[in-house]
Scaffold this active site. Structure first.
Site, PDB file in Angstrom:
ATOM      1  N   GLU A   1      -1.198   5.630   8.941  1.00 57.13           N
ATOM      2  CA  GLU A   1       0.251   5.580   9.156  1.00 57.13           C
ATOM      3  C   GLU A   1       0.829   6.978   9.337  1.00 57.13           C
ATOM      4  O   GLU A   1       1.656   7.202  10.218  1.00 57.13           O
ATOM      5  CB  GLU A   1       0.947   4.869   7.997  1.00 57.13           C
ATOM      6  CG  GLU A   1       0.732   3.381   8.005  1.00 57.13           C
ATOM      7  CD  GLU A   1       1.535   2.650   6.949  1.00 57.13           C
ATOM      8  OE1 GLU A   1       2.263   3.294   6.166  1.00 57.13           O
ATOM      9  OE2 GLU A   1       1.435   1.412   6.917  1.00 57.13           O
TER      10      GLU A   1
ATOM     11  N   HIS B   1       0.824  -1.216   0.000  1.00 60.11           N
ATOM     12  CA  HIS B   1       0.000   0.000   0.000  1.00 60.11           C
ATOM     13  C   HIS B   1       0.860   1.269   0.000  1.00 60.11           C
ATOM     14  O   HIS B   1       0.365   2.340  -0.318  1.00 60.11           O
ATOM     15  CB  HIS B   1      -0.947   0.007   1.210  1.00 60.11           C
ATOM     16  CG  HIS B   1      -0.236   0.001   2.520  1.00 60.11           C
ATOM     17  ND1 HIS B   1       0.217  -1.166   3.107  1.00 60.11           N
ATOM     18  CD2 HIS B   1       0.125   1.015   3.353  1.00 60.11           C
ATOM     19  CE1 HIS B   1       0.810  -0.864   4.249  1.00 60.11           C
ATOM     20  NE2 HIS B   1       0.776   0.448   4.421  1.00 60.11           N
TER      21      HIS B   1
END
Length: 167
Positions: A154, A129
């Site tokens: 993240e 990703h």
């Protein structure tokens, strides 16, 4: 096997004690589009532990590098795909590379890199990703909404991220 944790379902295939394939955490209505099998009602402790770690990865509560130390896994992919995934494993938490960046390192095309990433059997554990197109998110087998969600989590957690001890 498919393991349910709260409202999420995680598909996993093991060979012996090594994880060889997993899905990201998905809703019940999504999981069977990505993995065949039945929901295991009483999973073995080791399998439940792996599912819990994958869920933590999805919510960016643990770094994939730490996870690769915790989980026994085996990559069963063609050699070119392995080369791509080896580069992807080095992308830091909260950062991205483009398909073109990886293509230059391997003297190939961005499209070939994308095709290799599509074969990633261990999403989140090997953070495909984090690979994006030059001017967009690019693609993601589980949908761009999920890719965007993971990347945003993240980035949010990167600033004050403290690696929680897991098991």
């Amino acid at each position: 096997m498919i393991i349910q944790i709260e409202e999420y379902f995680i598909g996993m295939i093991f060979k012996g004690n090594q994880l060889v394939r997993n899905t990201i955490p998905l809703r019940r209505e999504e999981i069977f589009n990505f993995m065949d099998g039945e929901v295991v009602s009483n999973p073995e402790d080791e399998h439940l532990k792996v599912a819990e770690i994958i869920l933590k990865l999805y919510f960016a509560e643990i770094d994939d590098k730490k996870v690769r130390e915790l989980i026994s896994y085996k990559l069963e992919v063609p050699e070119f795909t392995k080369k791509v995934l080896d580069i992807v494993k080095d992308i830091e938490f909260g950062k991205t590379l483009t398909y073109g960046d990886i293509a230059k390192k391997l003297n190939t095309s961005p499209r070939a890199v994308g095709m290799a990433l599509k074969r990633n059997p261990l999403p989140l554990i090997i953070p495909c990703h984090r690979v994006v197109a030059k001017n967009s998110l690019g693609g993601y087998s589980y949908g761009l909404d999920k890719k965007k969600f993971i990347l945003e989590r993240e980035r949010l957690n990167m600033v004050s991220f403290k690696f929680n001890k897991v098991y």
